[in-house]
Design an enzyme around this catalytic site. Structure first.
Site, PDB file in Angstrom:
ATOM      1  CG  ASP A  18      37.314  38.997  33.126  1.00 46.12           C
ATOM      2  OD1 ASP A  18      36.392  38.986  32.719  1.00 46.12           O
ATOM      3  OD2 ASP A  18      37.343  39.345  34.413  1.00 46.12           O
ATOM      4  CG  ASP A 112      36.670  43.030  34.068  1.00 51.55           C
ATOM      5  OD1 ASP A 112      35.749  42.901  33.182  1.00 51.55           O
ATOM      6  OD2 ASP A 112      36.958  42.474  35.048  1.00 51.55           O
ATOM      7  CD  GLU A 113      34.239  40.597  29.304  1.00 46.38           C
ATOM      8  OE1 GLU A 113      34.386  39.608  28.485  1.00 46.38           O
ATOM      9  OE2 GLU A 113      33.242  40.714  30.125  1.00 46.38           O
TER      10      GLU A 113
HETATM   11  P1  TTP Z   1      33.329  40.736  36.145  1.00 50.22           P
HETATM   12  O1  TTP Z   1      34.745  40.580  35.430  1.00 50.22           O
HETATM   13  O2  TTP Z   1      32.557  40.076  35.695  1.00 50.22           O
HETATM   14  O3  TTP Z   1      33.757  40.443  37.659  1.00 50.22           O
HETATM   15  P2  TTP Z   1      35.158  40.830  38.541  1.00 50.22           P
HETATM   16  O4  TTP Z   1      36.033  41.474  37.695  1.00 50.22           O
HETATM   17  O5  TTP Z   1      34.718  41.681  39.542  1.00 50.22           O
HETATM   18  O6  TTP Z   1      35.472  39.320  39.175  1.00 50.22           O
HETATM   19  P3  TTP Z   1      36.184  38.269  38.260  1.00 50.22           P
HETATM   20  O7  TTP Z   1      37.470  38.044  38.922  1.00 50.22           O
HETATM   21  O8  TTP Z   1      35.178  37.070  38.614  1.00 50.22           O
HETATM   22  O9  TTP Z   1      36.372  38.557  36.944  1.00 50.22           O
HETATM   23  O10 TTP Z   1      33.075  42.008  36.051  1.00 50.22           O
HETATM   24  C1  TTP Z   1      33.881  43.316  35.786  1.00 50.22           C
HETATM   25  C2  TTP Z   1      33.412  44.549  36.816  1.00 50.22           C
HETATM   26  O11 TTP Z   1      32.335  44.844  36.262  1.00 50.22           O
HETATM   27  C3  TTP Z   1      33.191  44.217  38.271  1.00 50.22           C
HETATM   28  O12 TTP Z   1      34.257  44.190  39.073  1.00 50.22           O
HETATM   29  C4  TTP Z   1      31.975  45.085  38.637  1.00 50.22           C
HETATM   30  C5  TTP Z   1      31.106  45.166  37.505  1.00 50.22           C
HETATM   31  N1  TTP Z   1      30.188  44.437  37.244  1.00 50.22           N
HETATM   32  C6  TTP Z   1      28.709  44.734  38.053  1.00 50.22           C
HETATM   33  O13 TTP Z   1      28.772  46.041  38.344  1.00 50.22           O
HETATM   34  N2  TTP Z   1      27.636  44.100  38.194  1.00 50.22           N
HETATM   35  C7  TTP Z   1      27.757  42.907  37.663  1.00 50.22           C
HETATM   36  O14 TTP Z   1      26.544  42.196  37.840  1.00 50.22           O
HETATM   37  C8  TTP Z   1      28.735  42.386  37.079  1.00 50.22           C
HETATM   38  C9  TTP Z   1      28.967  40.914  36.767  1.00 50.22           C
HETATM   39  C10 TTP Z   1      30.098  43.126  37.027  1.00 50.22           C
HETATM   40 MG    MG Z   2      36.762  40.638  35.761  1.00 46.81          MG
END
Ligand code: TTP
Ligand code: MG
Length: 357
Positions: A18, A112-113
């Site tokens: 992720d 992103d995962e």
């Molecule tokens: P995530 O992997 O949940 O968050 P992140 O990568 O920003 O942070 P982390 O380091 O905790 O992983 O989500 C990936 C992307 O998806 C995030 O950058 C933006 C988008 N996203 C949204 O647009 N709305 C949301 O509610 C979430 C959870 C994510």
């Molecule tokens: Mg993320």
């Protein structure tokens, strides 16, 4: 694309990757002045915007994804807002997954995962580290990886040491890794279930794992209850899945101005047939079904198909069939068209492929 044969082998270690603060990390790379300041990627804080994500600096103020942008501004009055730029994030995501795929088998589950096939326990940590180094090297983005014997354990583990973390749960240690964690961290456990469990004093995955059959039936009846308890015990037989199998190859085009002249429409279809046939030929396949799709001025869509006794990858043949199908569609309903498309299907199962212009 064919996946490495090591995928889906029982006993393989699964990684969950992720990216860290993904949208915000991209914006920081694109505009270095945003580094080290609290940053929110999201909608208008003076309207009804919400936070898509926040960098780790902004998270210190309690700012989180899905919070209203107005609330984020209240929590940190000097936070910098930028609007999301989805096509830029898609480009970075593609670069990330291209490099990851060059090292390990991948099942992507989001922008992103995704899950990684890390092979046996002996090499899993080294492979995961190699993936992190390669992602950073090719995109300057950091990611966190969790490694375990199941998707559940790997996914929970990837979130334990963010940013840039690597958490390896060795085989046999699943239940003890999960035991002390909050039930909210279990993927698939929704807010209603969480509430019911908490009402009974079940706050950790360890206590969910220990629920007896009868108690489980009364709190979470049915399959889902057993599935969640299994997962809380570290039991999750899901394997890494290859990308969805393709069922068709198609291309379509929306015209700058609607077209009603059949000759011009035929020319367009023949051109598209060339492109579709080219992809068929280069992938060594032939198709039995040809489909023509049309969109009228009122946006309604019709399609007409025909199926041959034997497959073809011949552009002229596909083009002529597509034109005949268009004539049939126009005989049924005449009118100017906004769009036409050609598709072929009914071949040996492969990946879905939509051609891009
Ligand atoms: P995530 O992997 O949940 O968050 P992140 O990568 O920003 O942070 P982390 O380091 O905790 O992983 O989500 C990936 C992307 O998806 C995030 O950058 C933006 C988008 N996203 C949204 O647009 N709305 C949301 O509610 C979430 C959870 C994510
Ligand atoms: Mg993320």
């Amino acid at each position: 694309m064919r996946l490495p044969e090591s995928l889906n082998v029982v006993g393989t270690l699964i990684g969950h990757l992720d990216l860290d603060a993904f949208y915000a990390a991209v914006e920081e790379l694109e505009s270095p002045e945003l580094r080290r300041v609290p940053l929110v990627v999201g909608g208008d804080p003076h309207g009804r915007g919400v936070v898509a994500t926040a960098n780790y600096e902004a998270r210190k103020f309690g700012i989180r994804s899905a919070m209203s942008s107005a609330e984020a501004l209240r929590r940190c009055p000097h936070v910098v807002f930028v609007r999301p730029r989805h096509s830029v994030y898609r480009d970075y995501s593609r670069a990330v997954w291209d490099v990851v795929r060059s090292i390990v088998g991948v099942e992507r589950t989001g922008i992103d995962e995704g899950y990684l096939d890390l092979g046996d326990f002996g090499g899993a940590r080294r492979l995961a580290e190699a993936v992190q180094t390669a992602v950073r090297g090719s995109t300057s983005l950091t990611c966190s990886i969790g490694v375990g014997t199941s998707k559940t354990v790997a996914k929970i583990a990837s979130d334990r040491r963010k940013p840039g973390g690597l958490t390896v749960v060795p085989p046999g240690r699943e239940a003890s890794f999960l035991a002390s964690l909050d039930i909210r961290l279990l993927p698939g456990l929704g807010p209603r279930t969480e509430e019911r469990l908490r009402a009974l004093g079940i706050e950790t995955l360890g206590s969910l794992a220990e629920l007896g059959d009868e108690q489980l039936r009364s709190v979470l009846p049915g399959k889902n209850g057993r599935l969640l308890r299994d997962r809380a015990r570290g039991v999750d037989p899901r394997t890494i899945e290859p990308p969805a199998e393709a069922v068709s190859i198609s291309t379509e085009e929306t015209f700058p101005r609607d077209i009603s002249d059949p000759e011009r429409l035929h020319d367009e279809l023949r051109r598209m047939a060339e492109s579709v046939a080219g992809h068929l030929t280069s992938s060594g396949r032939s198709a039995r079904t040809v489909t023509t799709k049309v969109r009228y001025q009122d946006f309604s869509i019709r399609s007409r198909s025909t199926t041959l006794a034997a497959g073809t990858d011949d552009a002229a043949r596909i083009g002529e069939l597509a034109c005949a199908l268009l004539d049939r569609a126009l005989a049924d309903r005449p009118g100017a068209l906004r769009l036409v498309g050609v598709g072929v299907s009914n071949f040996e199962p492969y990946r879905q492929l939509t051609l891009e212009h």
